[in-house]
Design an enzyme around this catalytic site. Structure first.
Site, PDB file in Angstrom:
ATOM      1  N   ARG A 143     -20.406  13.365  11.737  1.00 50.94           N
ATOM      2  CA  ARG A 143     -20.991  12.799  10.524  1.00 50.94           C
ATOM      3  C   ARG A 143     -22.119  11.815  10.784  1.00 50.94           C
ATOM      4  NH1 ARG A 143     -15.183  12.240   7.366  1.00 50.94           N
ATOM      5  NH2 ARG A 143     -14.922  14.482   7.141  1.00 50.94           N
ATOM      6  N   GLY A 196       0.828  -1.202   0.000  1.00 51.07           N
ATOM      7  CA  GLY A 196       0.000   0.000   0.000  1.00 51.07           C
ATOM      8  C   GLY A 196       0.862   1.253   0.000  1.00 51.07           C
ATOM      9  N   SER A 218     -16.858  17.697   0.626  1.00 50.91           N
ATOM     10  CA  SER A 218     -16.150  17.791   1.899  1.00 50.91           C
ATOM     11  C   SER A 218     -16.928  18.458   3.028  1.00 50.91           C
ATOM     12  CB  SER A 218     -14.865  18.571   1.660  1.00 50.91           C
ATOM     13  OG  SER A 218     -14.233  18.857   2.875  1.00 50.91           O
ATOM     14  N   SER A 248      -8.728  11.522   9.712  1.00 55.60           N
ATOM     15  CA  SER A 248      -8.267  10.348   8.961  1.00 55.60           C
ATOM     16  C   SER A 248      -6.884  10.573   8.380  1.00 55.60           C
ATOM     17  CB  SER A 248      -9.238  10.001   7.842  1.00 55.60           C
ATOM     18  OG  SER A 248      -9.316  11.058   6.916  1.00 55.60           O
ATOM     19  N   GLY A 295      -0.396   4.537   0.012  1.00 61.28           N
ATOM     20  CA  GLY A 295      -1.101   5.739   0.433  1.00 61.28           C
ATOM     21  C   GLY A 295      -0.312   6.401   1.548  1.00 61.28           C
ATOM     22  N   LEU A 296      -0.953   7.309   2.270  1.00 57.35           N
ATOM     23  CA  LEU A 296      -0.231   8.075   3.290  1.00 57.35           C
ATOM     24  C   LEU A 296       0.427   7.198   4.347  1.00 57.35           C
ATOM     25  CD1 LEU A 296      -2.383  11.215   4.071  1.00 57.35           C
ATOM     26  CD2 LEU A 296      -0.148  11.095   2.980  1.00 57.35           C
ATOM     27  N   ALA A 297      -0.293   6.193   4.843  1.00 58.35           N
ATOM     28  CA  ALA A 297       0.257   5.367   5.923  1.00 58.35           C
ATOM     29  C   ALA A 297       1.469   4.588   5.422  1.00 58.35           C
ATOM     30  CB  ALA A 297      -0.807   4.416   6.467  1.00 58.35           C
ATOM     31  N   GLY A 298       1.344   3.972   4.253  1.00 52.11           N
ATOM     32  CA  GLY A 298       2.426   3.161   3.712  1.00 52.11           C
ATOM     33  C   GLY A 298       3.659   4.007   3.398  1.00 52.11           C
ATOM     34  N   GLU A 352      -6.118   3.344   7.349  1.00 53.18           N
ATOM     35  CA  GLU A 352      -7.547   3.046   7.467  1.00 53.18           C
ATOM     36  C   GLU A 352      -7.816   1.555   7.647  1.00 53.18           C
ATOM     37  OE1 GLU A 352     -10.064   4.811   4.460  1.00 53.18           O
ATOM     38  OE2 GLU A 352     -11.826   3.701   5.136  1.00 53.18           O
TER      39      GLU A 352
END
Lengths: 255, 583
Positions: free
Chosen positions: B285, B10, B250, B391, B12-15, B376
């Site tokens: 939300r 992955g 958003s 997030s 994305g940001l975390a990876g 996530e």
């Protein structure tokens, strides 16, 4: 209201195979786009002749025009398939003529509408489109960037590396190594950042290597096709001045 | 340890953040991603990232960020990790700023902050309405630099299909498949980090990208990791419904002054402002989604009699909107045609984010040694409901935790995967090649894409904003039927090169397994908490359900157990947004 959507798609089974065309007709619904039409085809991959065929391969991801994946030629124009609304195409061209889908031509085809845009990421490497920080750790607040600078370069930071500008540029072709408009604009973005500016020479130097900014022929197609309306020609012109003054200084200082 | 390697799945940001942290410790990384990492789903995050920078003279603090997050999550999140995250947030944002993110500025050149849901202090840093994109691009640039320095090797266009787990039960890397050549190959590594994001595709349509199938998380769950709190799925109140996907509008639209309304008795009715005077349009939300659902479905007051209400920006100055919300205004105009600066947007709630995920400890390691999860796809920071703009923070923060934790873990090992993982790796490749061959020979009658669409509709019908036990039980029956029908799939594509259908068929089965965990998790939780709402049990029930749901994969369905929640710092109290929150 049209009864169906007629698509003519250029297909290719693998990188070195010969391309061929297939046509599809699918039921019309309002608010469809080219990706949702391709999704309908794969639920029932039957050509216009009634022949069952392999589902069409294409690339997509976010479907809201921020990831850049689904760029293809739609009626000859490079654009994102997700934001190519069928209703708008019909408004411009009428619903009788087929919508023509082809893979981008400036990049190697992987299969059908999917191409390999690795060269664009390699170009970002060439221009050193990064800020050489010492580390990712926390050493507190500090930077000040004016609102003016932020507003000026923020649009460049929305570049999705989608390839539309490369496709439209006549100077990007099989004979040239031109890095293309998007990578040049990225240099402006990084050079505008207070820490990025400390390393601006390494990027300016990169821009005068083979395939660099001098290979721009000022055709201005890039600006016209950019889906994010990045003023690429203006940024290239600015970088041209920067590069010239850098080169002149280098010349004077070397002796 | 010399020659050690971490495999990250992955980009994305975390990876990417994990990759940076690992490379900083001089350990090499193989980064596997379905797409060029720059096209990861993190680009879709719009409104901003939270950190209590306290630069607006509002007396904000990391403690208030922590309390808001715990309260917003209806007390289901483990408190210590959340507290650590909120305390680390300002440092993370400043580091991102140094690395190049073009955040919006104040007239003095400082980072500007905007208001977001469920809070009373301006705490959200933002880059227009494309903050996720800007954060991801900056991480992408840093990782490209590390690639140039030979610390990171990217494998883009590869799909994770199995974790390599040796005889001792230790994870030694993974098996992945090339999406063009279809080659199946082992990636031996001393730690494996899954950072594959959410699972919106389980619902067919959501605000997620098409790659967000949850397949990777489902695979490690089927290989023995626990899946936690699956029933907590965030439904974003403001999205634009579409045939191919539901596009996010958003929360920053409301943070910057947007108002939600519909007509009642011929006059505009600002129902959130009336129902929740203390927070108005900026309730969390889950609350906003339930209110919109109630107004449209139960009261029949949707605009034009349809399931939609207005999100209105038309009273705000044009230049202000361009500067702060240009990105989402473009999306609405491109996909819907109307100009939100002139005409109110029509919106309805849609599946958006998975609070639940792979169960990990505070080091982000699963119960399988060497197997980690971050972003996530883990379950750690949001409890029963995630606050907006948390997030991006949890994705980055979990990357900063998991990277060093994986390196520490490797340093505790006696031997490396290069030596211990080879046998299991070779077996895994053989096993997966057999599965691949079997799928290519599936010539049944079910079109996998149509089967997926059918499952998505059922999930959206039965496991959405309002949940009834009868429907949940029936939904699980349906899912079991789908699993049977999966066996009868027709592999439509006969080409052995870049065959997307084979991968889709694999993902579809994994989605079905995950859908069962979501459904049955919801069935078992007889209370209402955060995003999980049952009219039969309208109140939160701490006595019985202040617990994390754990699911373990078994051949005939998930086996459930409970785990206590860490409530050591803030005592659970009633969550309500009609009145100001007591701290």
């Amino acid at each position: 209201m049209p009864a169906y959507i007629h698509l003519k798609i250029k297909r290719q089974n693998e990188p070195n195979a010969k391309p061929y065309w297939q046509e599809f007709k699918i039921p019309y619904n309002p608010n469809m786009n080219v990706v949702s039409a391709l999704m309908v085809i794969r639920q029932n991959p039957v050509e216009i002749s009634g022949k069952v065929v392999d589902p069409v391969v294409w690339e997509c991801n976010c479907l809201e025009e921020v990831c850049g994946a689904c760029t293809m030629l739609i009626n000859g124009m490079p654009r994102q398939a997700c934001s190519a609304l069928i209703d708008n195409i019909f408004k411009e061209k009428g619903s009788e003529k087929p919508i023509i889908l082809e893979p981008l031509s400036k990049f190697p085809t992987i299969r059908d509408l999917m191409v390999d845009r690795k060269v664009m990421f390699d170009n970002l490497k060439k221009v050193k489109a990064w800020i050489p920080v010492d580390g990712t750790w926390d050493y507190g607040s500090g930077l000040r960037i004016s609102e003016e600078t932020q507003q000026l370069v923020y649009p460049i930071s929305r570049c999705m590396t989608c390839g539309a500008c490369m496709e439209a540029c006549p100077n990007v072709n099989k004979k040239s190594k031109f890095i293309g408009p998007s990578s040049i604009a990225q240099v402006r973005l990084l050079n505008a950042h207070p820490i990025g500016a400390m390393h601006k020479k390494m990027r300016l130097k990169a821009l005068i290597q083979k395939g660099g900014i001098h290979e721009c022929g000022n055709a201005q197609n890039c600006k016209r096709v950019c889906p994010k309306n990045i003023n690429l020609t203006r940024h290239i012109a600015y970088m041209n001045r920067e590069v010239n003054s850098y080169a002149l200084r280098q010349f004077l200082e070397e002796d | 340890m010399k020659n050690a390697k971490v495999i990250i799945v992955g980009g994305g940001l975390a990876g990417l953040m994990a990759a940076m942290k690992i490379a900083e410790k001089q350990v090499k990384v193989d980064l596997i991603s379905l797409v060029p990492v720059k096209r990861s789903h993190s680009v879709c995050a719009q409104g901003g990232i939270n950190a209590a920078l306290n630069t607006k003279g509002e007396d904000d603090s990391t403690w208030q960020h922590f309390d808001d997050t715990i309260y917003g999550g209806d007390f289901l999140a483990n408190q210590s990790p959340v507290k650590n995250m909120c305390e680390a947030a300002p440092g993370i944002i400043y580091a991102m700023e140094r690395m190049g993110v073009m955040f919006n500025r104040t007239p003095e050149g400082l980072m500007d902050l905007r208001l977001f849901g469920g809070v009373k202090k301006r705490r959200t840093a933002f880059a227009g309405a494309t903050t996720g994109q800007q954060l991801l691009y900056t991480c992408d640039e840093q990782v490209r630099r590390l690639e140039d320095l030979d610390f990171v090797k990217k494998y883009e266009g590869w799909e994770f299909i199995e974790a390599i787990i040796d005889e001792a039960g230790i994870c030694r890397g993974c098996i992945a498949q090339n999406l063009a050549s279809m080659e199946i190959k082992e990636f031996l590594g001393d730690a494996l980090i899954i950072a594959t994001g959410g699972a919106g595709m389980v619902y067919g349509k959501s605000t997620n990208s098409t790659i967000n199938t949850g397949s990777a998380a489902s695979i490690v769950y089927q290989q023995g990791a626990y899946y936690a709190n699956a029933e907590f799925v965030q439904i974003h109140p403001t999205s634009m419904l579409g045939d191919d996907k539901n596009r996010l509008m958003s929360e920053s639209a409301r943070g910057d002054g947007g108002r939600i309304w519909t007509y009642k008795n011929g006059k505009p009715w600002y129902f959130l402002e009336e129902m929740y005077p203390a927070y108005g349009n900026l309730v969390p939300r889950d609350i906003a989604s339930r209110a919109i659902y109630q107004v449209c479905v139960e009261m029949g007051l949707g605009i034009d009699g349809k399931n939609q209400v207005y999100l209105d920006l038309t009273h705000l100055p044009e230049e202000y909107l361009n500067k702060r919300l240009g990105g989402i205004i473009d999306i609405y105009q491109n996909f819907y045609g109307d100009n939100p600066k002139k005409v109110p947007m029509k919106i309805f709630p849609a599946i958006h984010y998975f609070m639940g995920g792979i169960h990990v400890n505070s080091n982000h390691m699963t119960c399988i040694p060497g197997l980690f999860a971050a972003g996530e796809c883990d379950y750690m920071y949001h409890g029963a409901n995630r606050l907006g703009a948390n997030s991006l923070l949890s994705a980055l923060y979990s990357g900063t935790v998991v990277g060093p934790a994986a390196v520490n873990y490797i340093n505790s090992l006696d031997s490396l995967a290069a030596e211990k993982g080879q046998k299991s790796g070779a077996q895994g490749v053989k096993h997966q090649q057999e599965i691949h061959n079997k799928i290519t020979k599936m010539h049944g009658t079910e079109n996998p894409y149509a089967l997926h669409a059918e499952m998505g509709e059922e999930m959206t019908q039965n496991v959405f904003i309002v949940r009834h036990n009868k429907n949940l039980a029936e939904n699980d029956q349906k899912l079991q039927e789908y699993l049977k029908r999966w066996e009868n799939i027709n592999m439509l594509d006969n080409n052995s090169y870049s065959n997307q259908t084979i991968m889709y068929v694999r993902q579809l089965k994994n989605m079905m397994e995950l859908a069962r965990v979501i459904t049955l998790g919801a069935l078992r939780r007889n209370e209402s908490r955060g995003s999980h709402y049952k009219p039969e049990f309208p109140e939160r029930d701490d006595e019985n359900f202040l617990k994390t749901t754990l699911a373990a994969w078994r051949p005939n369905g998930p086996q459930f157990s409970w785990e206590d929640v860490d409530t050591s710092i803030i005592k659970p109290r009633k969550r309500q947004y009609s009145k100001p929150k007591e701290v």
